[in-house]
Design a protein around this motif. Structure first.
Motif, PDB file in Angstrom:
ATOM      1  N   LEU A 267       0.819  -1.215   0.000  1.00 40.72           N
ATOM      2  CA  LEU A 267       0.000   0.000   0.000  1.00 40.72           C
ATOM      3  C   LEU A 267       0.856   1.270   0.000  1.00 40.72           C
ATOM      4  O   LEU A 267       0.348   2.359  -0.301  1.00 40.72           O
ATOM      5  N   PHE A 268       2.137   1.143   0.340  1.00 44.73           N
ATOM      6  CA  PHE A 268       3.027   2.304   0.430  1.00 44.73           C
ATOM      7  C   PHE A 268       4.013   2.377  -0.728  1.00 44.73           C
ATOM      8  O   PHE A 268       4.945   3.178  -0.702  1.00 44.73           O
ATOM      9  N   VAL A 269       3.805   1.561  -1.728  1.00 44.51           N
ATOM     10  CA  VAL A 269       4.698   1.539  -2.889  1.00 44.51           C
ATOM     11  C   VAL A 269       4.538   2.822  -3.690  1.00 44.51           C
ATOM     12  O   VAL A 269       3.419   3.302  -3.922  1.00 44.51           O
ATOM     13  N   LYS A 270       5.671   3.401  -4.129  1.00 45.96           N
ATOM     14  CA  LYS A 270       5.668   4.587  -4.991  1.00 45.96           C
ATOM     15  C   LYS A 270       6.430   4.263  -6.267  1.00 45.96           C
ATOM     16  O   LYS A 270       7.550   3.736  -6.219  1.00 45.96           O
ATOM     17  N   ALA A 271       5.828   4.595  -7.401  1.00 47.28           N
ATOM     18  CA  ALA A 271       6.414   4.232  -8.691  1.00 47.28           C
ATOM     19  C   ALA A 271       7.808   4.837  -8.882  1.00 47.28           C
ATOM     20  O   ALA A 271       8.674   4.225  -9.520  1.00 47.28           O
ATOM     21  N   ASP A 272       8.036   6.038  -8.329  1.00 45.33           N
ATOM     22  CA  ASP A 272       9.329   6.703  -8.516  1.00 45.33           C
ATOM     23  C   ASP A 272      10.490   5.936  -7.865  1.00 45.33           C
ATOM     24  O   ASP A 272      11.649   6.094  -8.266  1.00 45.33           O
ATOM     25  N   ASN A 273      10.179   5.121  -6.870  1.00 45.04           N
ATOM     26  CA  ASN A 273      11.239   4.396  -6.173  1.00 45.04           C
ATOM     27  C   ASN A 273      11.826   3.248  -6.994  1.00 45.04           C
ATOM     28  O   ASN A 273      12.943   2.799  -6.716  1.00 45.04           O
ATOM     29  N   PHE A 274      11.073   2.774  -7.975  1.00 42.79           N
ATOM     30  CA  PHE A 274      11.516   1.592  -8.712  1.00 42.79           C
ATOM     31  C   PHE A 274      12.740   1.860  -9.590  1.00 42.79           C
ATOM     32  O   PHE A 274      13.556   0.986  -9.821  1.00 42.79           O
TER      33      PHE A 274
ATOM     34  N   GLY B 266       9.619  -0.912  -4.057  1.00 45.17           N
ATOM     35  CA  GLY B 266       8.733   0.238  -4.221  1.00 45.17           C
ATOM     36  C   GLY B 266       8.708   1.197  -3.058  1.00 45.17           C
ATOM     37  O   GLY B 266       8.095   2.274  -3.154  1.00 45.17           O
ATOM     38  N   THR B 267       9.339   0.845  -1.940  1.00 46.09           N
ATOM     39  CA  THR B 267       9.324   1.727  -0.772  1.00 46.09           C
ATOM     40  C   THR B 267      10.700   2.292  -0.435  1.00 46.09           C
ATOM     41  O   THR B 267      10.790   3.262   0.331  1.00 46.09           O
ATOM     42  N   VAL B 268      11.764   1.700  -0.973  1.00 45.05           N
ATOM     43  CA  VAL B 268      13.121   2.225  -0.771  1.00 45.05           C
ATOM     44  C   VAL B 268      13.621   2.758  -2.110  1.00 45.05           C
ATOM     45  O   VAL B 268      13.595   2.033  -3.111  1.00 45.05           O
ATOM     46  N   PRO B 269      14.042   4.019  -2.188  1.00 41.31           N
ATOM     47  CA  PRO B 269      14.522   4.571  -3.458  1.00 41.31           C
ATOM     48  C   PRO B 269      15.619   3.697  -4.056  1.00 41.31           C
ATOM     49  O   PRO B 269      16.490   3.183  -3.351  1.00 41.31           O
TER      50      PRO B 269
ATOM     51  N   PHE C  50      14.860  -4.751   4.195  1.00 41.53           N
ATOM     52  CA  PHE C  50      13.533  -4.862   4.800  1.00 41.53           C
ATOM     53  C   PHE C  50      13.405  -3.905   5.986  1.00 41.53           C
ATOM     54  O   PHE C  50      12.337  -3.326   6.215  1.00 41.53           O
ATOM     55  N   SER C  51      14.469  -3.730   6.736  1.00 43.59           N
ATOM     56  CA  SER C  51      14.442  -2.778   7.844  1.00 43.59           C
ATOM     57  C   SER C  51      14.280  -1.355   7.325  1.00 43.59           C
ATOM     58  O   SER C  51      13.506  -0.553   7.878  1.00 43.59           O
TER      59      SER C  51
END
Length: 523
Positions: free
Chosen positions: A206-213, A282-285, A296-297
């Protein structure tokens, strides 16, 4: 008077020997006296415990660092993961079919022995045993990194080594208390490690951002090249899927529960791997993920803010590592135990101790070997340790290849008479895919690893010669050395939970060749 050990090794007092006494002048030597049957160990594992063993053996500490290893390839790594997952599921279904037909402890060892003979069975047991204890050393070293989030943050070598050895011997101590306690410990650690991974694979999405991929293919290679390179990393993530088949003799209703545990456990891990990796990507740049030591942390901290979430994931990684070590310590003892009861591994591995029938020697010996490699890794033998870790992967894949080949062999020889056409076609395709996946895994290990791996596996040849000599046998078809020339106390009973196929049925061409040319077998 005759005495018999738990491992099935009979010794006789007085003038009697293994063959019943030395032959008198002009008499034929007496045939070897078989040792009495050895009771099978108790079947203490149900479906939940067997499934937890599969999941716990697959998911160790590596999953928590996997997204960082795949980050240089970008999201195209998920395609590679999908391909590898199909191969792993093909192997899981193959092991499920094999364990349903040959429900005995030993897994790949039993399947290879039943299809290709004792020498193939021995090589598989030898190869897998190396995988188990060398892999434990690798898990322990990785496990230390998560423990040192909370203690020894200065990473002093002596303390790090002490932590690693503690991580090896705690699971050994649990295994020494018996299979029931080992199974319960495995269930608890699997649940504790699975909860945060499931959370990341569900809520994290739910917190995935496309820019991070970042770019879909960040490797600057062609798409097939990037997929192949990423697969070389991802394909090692499923080692341990065969765990339930290795301990099938300890599982209640193995013909029913082992196939289910194998497939269910592999499917659960596949879902967690793919969705969890997607959530982290998707959550870590992308620019930060490649250098992260705890992806994961980092993902948990980005979702919730602060450092408490990352610490919680580190705790999950600690639990995951100790659970994986618990499962693999069990496998370290069970594979050689099954082979030793058949006379294809040193007899000490077959002896059970205590009221819980524990293969003490296998547990202790394997943990000692893992401890030695761990000590080397923390001193001046870093390069040696890396090579041994790679060898442990290769030596696991070789039994996979033999197992898939055994399944395909049976399908081609007897499948038509035993299965309906649709089932035969499906199982043949699955077994062929499992073989192709195994070959791909070997190719992905690299030329140097394959070179050294072959050498390590062939080191088992002197051991096999020694074992056959002690049994007084020469050749595959039972030519027996006279009893007077065979050392006493070497007879071993075949494990009742690893049934023997009738050689007269399995190898009719050998009997026919013997009738046509009896001298061929007596050079």
């Amino acid at each position: 008077m005759s005495t018999t050990t738990r491992g099935g090794e009979g010794t006789r007092g007085g003038e009697e020997s293994r063959g019943g006494g030395a032959p008198r002048g002009g008499e034929e030597p007496a045939p070897p006296v078989p040792a009495p049957p050895v009771p099978a160990p108790p079947a203490a594992l149900g479906l939940p415990a067997a499934t937890a063993l599969v999941i716990g053996s697959i998911i160790g500490t590596g999953v928590f660092a996997l997204p960082s290893a795949l980050a240089p390839y970008g999201p195209i790594a998920l395609v590679a993961f999908g391909v590898v997952t199909l191969g792993a599921l093909a192997l899981a279904m193959t092991f499920g079919s094999l364990s349903g037909r040959v429900p005995g402890s030993g897994g790949p060892y039993v399947y290879a022995r039943e299809a290709f003979g004792e020498f193939a069975g021995f090589l598989n047991a030898w190869s897998y045993w190396i995988t188990a204890w060398a892999g434990n050393a690798a898990i322990a070293v990785a496990w230390v990194g998560y423990v040192e989030v909370f203690v020894n943050t200065g990473h002093r070598t002596g303390i790090s080594l002490l932590i690693a050895l503690t991580g090896l011997w705690i699971p050994a101590a649990v295994n020494l208390t018996g299979m029931r306690n080992t199974g319960a410990f495995q269930v608890v650690t699997t649940v504790l490690k699975f909860v945060p991974l499931v959370f990341m694979a569900t809520v994290g999405l739910l917190f995935v951002k496309a820019d991070n991929f970042g770019p879909f293919n960040a490797s600057h290679q062609s798409a097939p090249g990037a997929i192949s390179a990423a697969a070389a990393i991802a394909l090692f993530s499923y080692l341990g899927l065969e765990a339930a088949s290795v301990v099938a003799g300890r599982v209640r209703e193995p013909g029913r529960n082992v196939p289910r545990a194998t497939v269910y456990g592999t499917l659960a891990c596949a879902v967690i791997y793919i969705l969890g990796t997607l959530a982290v990507l998707g959550t870590v740049p992308h620019g930060q993920l490649g250098s992260s030591t705890a992806p994961f942390s980092d993902a948990a901290n980005n979702i919730f803010g602060g450092g408490w979430a990352g610490d919680a994931v580190a705790v999950a990684a600690i639990v995951s590592g100790i659970g994986a070590l618990n499962g693999w310590t069990m496998l370290c003892a069970e594979m050689p135990y099954a082979a030793a009861r058949d006379g294809l591994f040193p007899g000490a591995f077959a002896r059970l101790r205590g009221k819980n029938d524990v293969p003490v020697f296998g547990i202790i010996a394997s943990t000692v070997l893992a401890s030695l490699i761990t000590v080397f890794s923390y001193t001046r033998f870093q390069d040696v340790f890396t090579k041994i870790v790679l060898l442990s992967v290769l030596t696991a894949v070789i039994p996979y290849l033999f197992s898939a080949a055994a399944q395909l062999y049976w399908l081609l020889v007897r499948g038509r008479a035993s299965l309906k056409p649709g089932r035969l076609a499906r199982d043949t395709v699955v077994a062929a895919l499992a073989m192709a996946f195994s070959y791909w895994s070997i190719q992905g290990s690299g030329y140097q690893t394959v070179y050294y791996g072959l050498f390590v596996i062939l080191l088992g040849l002197p051991v096999y010669i020694w074992l056959k000599r002690d049994r007084g046998e020469y050749g595959e078809y039972g030519e027996t050395v006279p009893a007077a020339t065979v050392p006493a106390a070497t007879t071993g009973a075949r494990a009742p939970e690893t049934p023997t196929a009738d050689r007269a049925v399995r190898r009719p061409w050998a009997d026919r060749a013997h009738r046509l040319n009896p001298l061929r077998h007596h050079h």
